[in-house]
Design a protein around this motif. Sequence first.
Motif: not given
Length: 189
Positions: A180, A184, A187-188
Amino acid sequence: MVAGHFGIAAIVKSREKAAPLWALMLATVWLDIVFIPLVLTHRETVQPIHAGYGGMIIHANYTHSIVGMLALSAVLGAMFLSRLGRRVALVIALVSASHWVLDLIVHRADMPVVPGNFGNLPYLGFGLWNHPPAAACAELLLVVAGAFMYWRAALNVSAKAGRNGKLASLSAAMIGAFGLLILFLDYTS
């Protein structure tokens, strides 16, 4: 599709207990490991098209061609053959090949059939990165499924060994948490 690759390794580990998790994790990113020196020597390149998740076209004309993937996966499997046996070596080679299949789903049409795209065949890629939330959801599903399936299999192994399963739960939690985190950060970015 970094975190999703690791989710696949955990899923496979839940079914193939003889395969070391570290070897499966290595196998899922093997094509990218070989890709890095080729990028550093400008044999393969990355072309940014926008900031953020999936925002690049990857010109991995050798490592991510179908033929290149098959050759690299066979080499990796062969490296494990004498140490881990035929079955595990084949599993490791197949996990390496799964990298290409997952990349086919998310990449835009930038993956050639043969190394160097000799013959100017059409490039492959379904382009899920054109829809970042959908691509992230697919990766999230792989991470969660991998952590869960690994946890169930590890609990079973712990029970058979007469252990309480705390280490199995911790290992699965780490697979999930780090998967995760990687998702994260990717993705960011």
